[in-house]
Write a protein that holds these residues in place. Structure first.
Motif, PDB file in Angstrom:
ATOM      1  N   ASN A 171       0.877  -1.165   0.000  1.00 54.93           N
ATOM      2  CA  ASN A 171       0.000   0.000   0.000  1.00 54.93           C
ATOM      3  C   ASN A 171       0.917   1.219   0.000  1.00 54.93           C
ATOM      4  O   ASN A 171       1.578   1.505   1.002  1.00 54.93           O
ATOM      5  CB  ASN A 171      -0.904  -0.001   1.234  1.00 54.93           C
ATOM      6  CG  ASN A 171      -1.781   1.232   1.300  1.00 54.93           C
ATOM      7  OD1 ASN A 171      -2.310   1.672   0.282  1.00 54.93           O
ATOM      8  ND2 ASN A 171      -1.910   1.813   2.483  1.00 54.93           N
ATOM      9  N   LEU A 172       0.988   1.896  -1.132  1.00 52.36           N
ATOM     10  CA  LEU A 172       1.955   2.969  -1.291  1.00 52.36           C
ATOM     11  C   LEU A 172       1.536   4.190  -0.493  1.00 52.36           C
ATOM     12  O   LEU A 172       0.443   4.725  -0.662  1.00 52.36           O
ATOM     13  CB  LEU A 172       2.100   3.320  -2.771  1.00 52.36           C
ATOM     14  CG  LEU A 172       3.280   4.218  -3.150  1.00 52.36           C
ATOM     15  CD1 LEU A 172       4.602   3.587  -2.743  1.00 52.36           C
ATOM     16  CD2 LEU A 172       3.267   4.494  -4.651  1.00 52.36           C
ATOM     17  N   GLY A 173       2.445   4.629   0.390  1.00 49.76           N
ATOM     18  CA  GLY A 173       2.202   5.814   1.190  1.00 49.76           C
ATOM     19  C   GLY A 173       2.872   7.032   0.597  1.00 49.76           C
ATOM     20  O   GLY A 173       2.606   7.417  -0.540  1.00 49.76           O
ATOM     21  N   THR A 174       3.795   7.642   1.357  1.00 50.82           N
ATOM     22  CA  THR A 174       4.499   8.836   0.902  1.00 50.82           C
ATOM     23  C   THR A 174       5.712   8.450   0.073  1.00 50.82           C
ATOM     24  O   THR A 174       6.551   7.663   0.512  1.00 50.82           O
ATOM     25  CB  THR A 174       4.946   9.684   2.100  1.00 50.82           C
ATOM     26  OG1 THR A 174       3.794  10.044   2.876  1.00 50.82           O
ATOM     27  CG2 THR A 174       5.649  10.948   1.631  1.00 50.82           C
ATOM     28  N   VAL A 175       5.794   8.989  -1.123  1.00 55.57           N
ATOM     29  CA  VAL A 175       6.924   8.727  -2.019  1.00 55.57           C
ATOM     30  C   VAL A 175       7.808   9.968  -2.058  1.00 55.57           C
ATOM     31  O   VAL A 175       7.347  11.059  -2.387  1.00 55.57           O
ATOM     32  CB  VAL A 175       6.445   8.376  -3.439  1.00 55.57           C
ATOM     33  CG1 VAL A 175       7.642   8.127  -4.356  1.00 55.57           C
ATOM     34  CG2 VAL A 175       5.533   7.164  -3.409  1.00 55.57           C
ATOM     35  N   THR A 176       9.079   9.794  -1.710  1.00 58.00           N
ATOM     36  CA  THR A 176      10.034  10.906  -1.731  1.00 58.00           C
ATOM     37  C   THR A 176      11.064  10.639  -2.819  1.00 58.00           C
ATOM     38  O   THR A 176      11.778   9.632  -2.767  1.00 58.00           O
ATOM     39  CB  THR A 176      10.742  11.067  -0.375  1.00 58.00           C
ATOM     40  OG1 THR A 176       9.748  11.248   0.652  1.00 58.00           O
ATOM     41  CG2 THR A 176      11.675  12.270  -0.391  1.00 58.00           C
ATOM     42  N   VAL A 177      11.122  11.526  -3.810  1.00 57.27           N
ATOM     43  CA  VAL A 177      12.032  11.353  -4.943  1.00 57.27           C
ATOM     44  C   VAL A 177      12.942  12.572  -5.041  1.00 57.27           C
ATOM     45  O   VAL A 177      12.463  13.711  -5.077  1.00 57.27           O
ATOM     46  CB  VAL A 177      11.264  11.173  -6.270  1.00 57.27           C
ATOM     47  CG1 VAL A 177      12.246  11.045  -7.437  1.00 57.27           C
ATOM     48  CG2 VAL A 177      10.357   9.953  -6.201  1.00 57.27           C
ATOM     49  N   THR A 178      14.234  12.320  -5.077  1.00 61.72           N
ATOM     50  CA  THR A 178      15.209  13.379  -5.304  1.00 61.72           C
ATOM     51  C   THR A 178      15.957  13.072  -6.595  1.00 61.72           C
ATOM     52  O   THR A 178      16.450  11.954  -6.778  1.00 61.72           O
ATOM     53  CB  THR A 178      16.212  13.478  -4.143  1.00 61.72           C
ATOM     54  OG1 THR A 178      15.497  13.748  -2.930  1.00 61.72           O
ATOM     55  CG2 THR A 178      17.220  14.593  -4.387  1.00 61.72           C
ATOM     56  N   VAL A 179      16.018  14.049  -7.487  1.00 61.50           N
ATOM     57  CA  VAL A 179      16.722  13.878  -8.756  1.00 61.50           C
ATOM     58  C   VAL A 179      17.921  14.819  -8.763  1.00 61.50           C
ATOM     59  O   VAL A 179      17.761  16.044  -8.747  1.00 61.50           O
ATOM     60  CB  VAL A 179      15.807  14.169  -9.954  1.00 61.50           C
ATOM     61  CG1 VAL A 179      16.570  13.941 -11.263  1.00 61.50           C
ATOM     62  CG2 VAL A 179      14.563  13.284  -9.907  1.00 61.50           C
ATOM     63  N   ASN A 180      19.107  14.246  -8.768  1.00 55.39           N
ATOM     64  CA  ASN A 180      20.329  15.046  -8.829  1.00 55.39           C
ATOM     65  C   ASN A 180      20.680  15.357 -10.282  1.00 55.39           C
ATOM     66  O   ASN A 180      20.451  14.529 -11.176  1.00 55.39           O
ATOM     67  CB  ASN A 180      21.489  14.307  -8.176  1.00 55.39           C
ATOM     68  CG  ASN A 180      21.313  14.178  -6.669  1.00 55.39           C
ATOM     69  OD1 ASN A 180      20.515  14.898  -6.066  1.00 55.39           O
ATOM     70  ND2 ASN A 180      22.054  13.273  -6.054  1.00 55.39           N
ATOM     71  N   PRO A 181      21.234  16.539 -10.535  1.00 53.04           N
ATOM     72  CA  PRO A 181      21.664  16.853 -11.908  1.00 53.04           C
ATOM     73  C   PRO A 181      22.736  15.877 -12.381  1.00 53.04           C
ATOM     74  O   PRO A 181      23.454  15.274 -11.575  1.00 53.04           O
ATOM     75  CB  PRO A 181      22.219  18.278 -11.788  1.00 53.04           C
ATOM     76  CG  PRO A 181      21.660  18.813 -10.511  1.00 53.04           C
ATOM     77  CD  PRO A 181      21.492  17.645  -9.600  1.00 53.04           C
ATOM     78  N   SER A 182      22.852  15.752 -13.686  1.00 48.35           N
ATOM     79  CA  SER A 182      23.845  14.855 -14.264  1.00 48.35           C
ATOM     80  C   SER A 182      25.261  15.319 -13.912  1.00 48.35           C
ATOM     81  O   SER A 182      25.563  16.515 -13.920  1.00 48.35           O
ATOM     82  CB  SER A 182      23.686  14.798 -15.786  1.00 48.35           C
ATOM     83  OG  SER A 182      24.735  14.063 -16.371  1.00 48.35           O
ATOM     84  N   THR A 183      26.101  14.352 -13.603  1.00 53.36           N
ATOM     85  CA  THR A 183      27.509  14.662 -13.328  1.00 53.36           C
ATOM     86  C   THR A 183      28.382  14.388 -14.539  1.00 53.36           C
ATOM     87  O   THR A 183      29.604  14.545 -14.479  1.00 53.36           O
ATOM     88  CB  THR A 183      28.020  13.809 -12.147  1.00 53.36           C
ATOM     89  OG1 THR A 183      27.868  12.412 -12.478  1.00 53.36           O
ATOM     90  CG2 THR A 183      27.242  14.112 -10.886  1.00 53.36           C
ATOM     91  N   ARG A 184      27.746  13.982 -15.638  1.00 51.61           N
ATOM     92  CA  ARG A 184      28.518  13.577 -16.820  1.00 51.61           C
ATOM     93  C   ARG A 184      28.693  14.714 -17.809  1.00 51.61           C
ATOM     94  O   ARG A 184      29.545  14.636 -18.687  1.00 51.61           O
ATOM     95  CB  ARG A 184      27.826  12.404 -17.509  1.00 51.61           C
ATOM     96  CG  ARG A 184      27.620  11.215 -16.576  1.00 51.61           C
ATOM     97  CD  ARG A 184      26.961  10.069 -17.297  1.00 51.61           C
ATOM     98  NE  ARG A 184      26.644   8.986 -16.378  1.00 51.61           N
ATOM     99  CZ  ARG A 184      26.120   7.827 -16.749  1.00 51.61           C
ATOM    100  NH1 ARG A 184      25.855   7.619 -18.029  1.00 51.61           N
ATOM    101  NH2 ARG A 184      25.847   6.893 -15.866  1.00 51.61           N
ATOM    102  N   GLY A 185      27.839  15.726 -17.708  1.00 52.15           N
ATOM    103  CA  GLY A 185      27.932  16.828 -18.664  1.00 52.15           C
ATOM    104  C   GLY A 185      27.464  16.402 -20.032  1.00 52.15           C
ATOM    105  O   GLY A 185      27.006  15.288 -20.253  1.00 52.15           O
ATOM    106  N   GLY A 186      27.556  17.279 -20.984  1.00 51.24           N
ATOM    107  CA  GLY A 186      27.158  16.956 -22.364  1.00 51.24           C
ATOM    108  C   GLY A 186      25.663  17.071 -22.534  1.00 51.24           C
ATOM    109  O   GLY A 186      24.923  17.495 -21.667  1.00 51.24           O
ATOM    110  N   VAL A 187      25.225  16.638 -23.700  1.00 48.50           N
ATOM    111  CA  VAL A 187      23.811  16.704 -24.044  1.00 48.50           C
ATOM    112  C   VAL A 187      23.309  15.318 -24.360  1.00 48.50           C
ATOM    113  O   VAL A 187      23.979  14.567 -25.048  1.00 48.50           O
ATOM    114  CB  VAL A 187      23.604  17.632 -25.271  1.00 48.50           C
ATOM    115  CG1 VAL A 187      22.140  17.655 -25.658  1.00 48.50           C
ATOM    116  CG2 VAL A 187      24.078  19.036 -24.964  1.00 48.50           C
TER     117      VAL A 187
END
Length: 377
Positions: free
Chosen positions: A361-377
């Motif tokens: 039973n899904l409760g609170t979802v905490t998501v953190t997205v860090n910026p890319s460390t690889r650079g480029g496109v």
């Protein structure tokens, strides 16, 4: 020593495979034989392959065709596959008088992280009057059946294909496309066919018959069978008892009136020596916290929405496979496939789902997205 040979290789239905296997077999049985492409032996083998090939092909498809035609007599057909469906928000130039988007317009999203294209088609006309609102919403469906068009997150941008709309500023997903499925596999089709044939027997005896029977009821979406289990004495094996844990279409318990009615309905059809029980699933609330790194060029908010959507679908009581444990590896393998995720950094430790019929039973979802460390496109 007699040569061994894998005769399954012969049932290919393609002349070139039959020819190659026949030549290989000949050389195995007669090592001194020389079969050059221009030899009489090769010509005879190729001629026979051309004659036998269609028979081999028919042999391969015959079981499926027989099952297909047999099950039509019971009103059962293969699932043809389904297109993902969602909605797109259209934003137009406020200076325009009116903007029309016809049904059938193809919109495309490019996934830079995986170099993939996803195409959707509008299924209705859209008229936007900028004097009233510069946005409108239109229903779309994938241009092909399958699961690959599922899950495009809200906010993802699209471009029109083979058309240019001078007064339209942008297209973006406003409702994540869902419901796409590929054509039904032989394994799934044969399993459903078997279950249907089992139901031709009026008396319920084996566990799978109880499950198949329960799933014919409109209020039941999922059923999990616990053989030799009596909920009144859960710690000991109980011969003569069959228990079903069931949920509705949203993965929730049946109503207080539906559950006993289902139990009585099954009991009335069961072999006299069997006692039937219907119980609720066991729900464990989980509050996952995950950290991921975005792929180069990915928009952090879009990746976050995609990760949340993936977790919501994966940890849903409507789809969970009744497995009692969620491991870090499970999280990583699930999130690795999310568009825009370069790598998974942090996931929860192993979580144990309690009970005999465990569902999350899904409760609170905490998501953190860090910026890319690889650079480029």
């Amino acid at each position: 020593m007699a040569a061994t040979y894998d005769y399954d290789q012969w049932i290919m239905g393609q002349e070139v495979n039959i020819t190659q296997n026949a030549v290989a077999h000949l050389k195995t049985m007669l090592p001194e034989a020389s079969v050059s492409p221009a030899s009489t032996e090769a010509t005879l083998i190729e001629t026979l392959a051309i004659m036998v090939g269609p028979i081999m092909a028919a042999h391969q498809v015959l079981p499926s065709r027989v099952v297909d035609h047999l099950m039509t007599l019971y009103g059962l057909e293969r699932y043809p596959g389904y297109r993902a469906e969602g909605k797109v928000r259209v934003t137009v130039n406020p200076t325009a008088t009116e903007v029309r988007l016809p049904a059938g317009t193809v919109l495309r999203h490019y996934l830079a992280s995986s170099n993939e294209l996803r195409e959707y088609r509008t299924v209705e006309d859209l008229l936007i009057l900028p004097a009233e609102s510069i946005t409108g919403e239109v229903r779309v469906e994938a241009t092909s059946v399958g699961t690959e068009h599922n899950g495009l997150p809200v906010g993802a941008s699209l471009d029109a294909v083979d058309a240019y709309f001078i007064d339209i500023d942008r297209f973006e997903i406003s409702e994540t496309p869902r419901g796409g499925e590929g054509p039904e596999s032989n394994e799934s089709w044969w399993e459903r066919s078997r279950a249907q044939l089992e139901r031709q027997v009026s008396t319920l005896v084996v566990p799978d018959q109880f499950r198949s029977a329960a799933l014919t009821r409109g209020e039941v979406n999922r059923a999990y069978v616990l053989d030799l289990y009596n909920p009144a004495a859960p710690t000991v094996e109980a011969p003569g008892h069959v228990t079903l844990a069931v949920t509705d279409s949203e993965g929730l318990p049946l109503t207080p009136s539906e559950r006993p009615a289902l139990e009585k309905w099954l009991q009335d059809q069961a072999m006299a020596s069997l006692q039937v029980h219907v119980i609720d699933a066991n729900y464990t609330t989980i509050n996952p916290t995950v950290i991921v790194e975005a792929a180069p060029g990915a928009t952090l908010s879009i990746v976050e929405a995609a990760v949340r959507d993936q977790l919501t679908r994966w940890l849903s009581p409507t789809t969970w496979d009744w497995w009692p444990e969620i491991t870090p590896y499970d999280y990583v393998s699930t999130l690795d496939d999310v568009p825009g995720v370069a790598r998974v950094i942090t996931v929860p430790q192993t979580i144990t789902l309690t009970g005999k019929a465990p569902l999350p039973n899904l409760g609170t979802v905490t998501v953190t997205v860090n910026p890319s460390t690889r650079g480029g496109v």
